[in-house]
Design a protein around this motif. Structure first.
Motif, short mmCIF file in Angstrom:
data_model
loop_
_atom_site.label_atom_id
_atom_site.label_comp_id
_atom_site.label_asym_id
_atom_site.label_seq_id
_atom_site.Cartn_x
_atom_site.Cartn_y
_atom_site.Cartn_z
N UNK A 1 0.83 -1.21 0.00
CA UNK A 1 0.00 0.00 0.00
C UNK A 1 0.86 1.25 0.00
N UNK A 2 1.92 1.24 0.81
CA UNK A 2 2.82 2.41 0.87
C UNK A 2 3.42 2.71 -0.49
N UNK A 3 3.87 1.67 -1.19
CA UNK A 3 4.50 1.88 -2.49
C UNK A 3 3.50 2.33 -3.53
N UNK A 4 2.32 1.72 -3.55
CA UNK A 4 1.30 2.08 -4.54
C UNK A 4 0.92 3.55 -4.43
N UNK A 5 0.85 4.05 -3.20
CA UNK A 5 0.36 5.42 -2.99
C UNK A 5 1.47 6.42 -2.65
N UNK A 6 2.72 6.07 -2.94
CA UNK A 6 3.81 6.96 -2.55
C UNK A 6 3.73 8.33 -3.22
N UNK A 7 3.10 8.40 -4.38
CA UNK A 7 2.97 9.68 -5.09
C UNK A 7 1.52 10.12 -5.23
N UNK A 8 0.66 9.64 -4.32
CA UNK A 8 -0.76 9.98 -4.35
C UNK A 8 -1.14 10.70 -3.05
N UNK A 9 -1.15 12.03 -3.06
CA UNK A 9 -1.42 12.77 -1.81
C UNK A 9 -2.83 12.60 -1.29
N UNK A 10 -3.74 12.11 -2.12
CA UNK A 10 -5.13 11.93 -1.66
C UNK A 10 -5.32 10.68 -0.82
#
Length: 300
Positions: free
Chosen positions: A164-173
């Motif tokens: 989860x951390x990697x998937x959303x590393x560039x997703x501020x939402x």
């Protein structure tokens, strides 16, 4: 109305002797009905997720390798399950169940999936008993459908939510918050938006204090539209794959605190069960059942 996702396919049978206790999902549902915490009308049965929502989170190459059963032996070993079409179908149902729980939580305040919490699945591979990342799929669904603008993942499994951390590393939402045993799997951690790495054998009081130090402040600062809560019970002292020292009572207090904070903040919460590997199955069932008991206590 407490809405709970459960499907017969959650009962998928692994080869005898496999250390992952699939039977817990069926037994948990039976226990909750037996004791009167839930009734049949509380349960709904999710359908397999549409492929378009899998591909919103996972790479086409990875998904094709699962769908067509061409995944390499090395990649399958990293996941930890013997691959089969039925196992992939199970993962599709779990992912849809978590989406459905998000929608139910927005209506009722809380909803729970008797499975899921597959936070070790990356966009392009699976690992740690995780094929598809149900929280990532659900979060992307909510964002794409305009049903949420800010999402908080509260991951209290004993293992870091590396996928989860990697998937959303560039997703501020999507804000990823993981409280986990520092020395436990995965041994190469990703960077969540907030990681709290806990020392071995941390027990009830210190653990609950750390949670109290961070969760209310996150809810206040982020003002999320929904919380996705991974309520793994592998934080128990009895857990053979954990390294923390919580009692059953403290694990229940943890769940009660999360639900109370979310309710006070007016934030709906969708729950996936995550891990639990105590040698005695009754401890696993009791700990998971406490999550539902606390949900009923707070939201009834």
């Amino acid at each position: 109305m407490l809405k709970v996702a459960f499907s017969p396919i959650y009962r998928y049978e692994l080869p005898q002797g496999h250390r992952f206790p699939m039977i817990k999902y069926d037994l948990l549902a039976q226990q909750l009905i037996y004791e009167g915490c839930l009734e049949e009308e509380n349960f709904f049965h999710p359908q397999p997720i549409a492929e378009e929502w899998i591909l919103r989170t996972h790479s086409k190459d990875y998904w094709d390798s699962l769908k067509k059963q061409t995944i390499s032996a090395k990649a399958a070993r990293k996941i930890g399950f013997p691959m089969s079409e039925k196992l992939v179908q199970r993962s599709k149902v779990i992912a849809q169940g978590t989406i459905d729980c998000c929608l139910a939580a927005q209506e009722y305040g809380v909803s729970l999936n008797i499975a899921g919490g597959t936070h070790h699945a990356y966009a392009s591979h699976g690992e740690g008993f995780c094929l598809l990342n149900d929280f990532a799929i659900a979060a992307n669904y909510l964002l794409d459908q305009g049903l949420a603008q800010q999402i908080l993942i509260v991951d209290l499994d004993v293992h870091q939510g590396n996928g989860s951390a990697k998937i959303f590393e560039n997703e501020p939402r999507v804000f990823t918050f993981s409280m986990h045993a520092a020395a436990n799997y995965p041994f190469r951690k990703e960077r969540s938006d907030l990681d709290i790495a806990l020392p071995d054998l941390m027990d009830d009081g210190p653990y609950l204090q750390v949670l109290a130090d961070y969760l209310p402040a996150l809810l206040e600062s982020l003002r999320p539209d929904i919380v996705l809560y991974l309520s793994g019970v592998d934080v128990l002292a009895s857990d053979k794959l954990g390294r923390l020292g919580l009692s059953l009572n403290a694990c229940a207090q943890r769940d009660q605190f999360v639900f109370s904070c979310c309710q006070k903040a007016g934030v709906p919460v969708a729950v996936s069960m995550g891990g639990g590997y105590s040698p005695q199955l009754r401890y696993i069932i009791e700990a998971h059942a406490n999550t539902y008991r606390m949900a009923q206590k707070i939201y009834s």
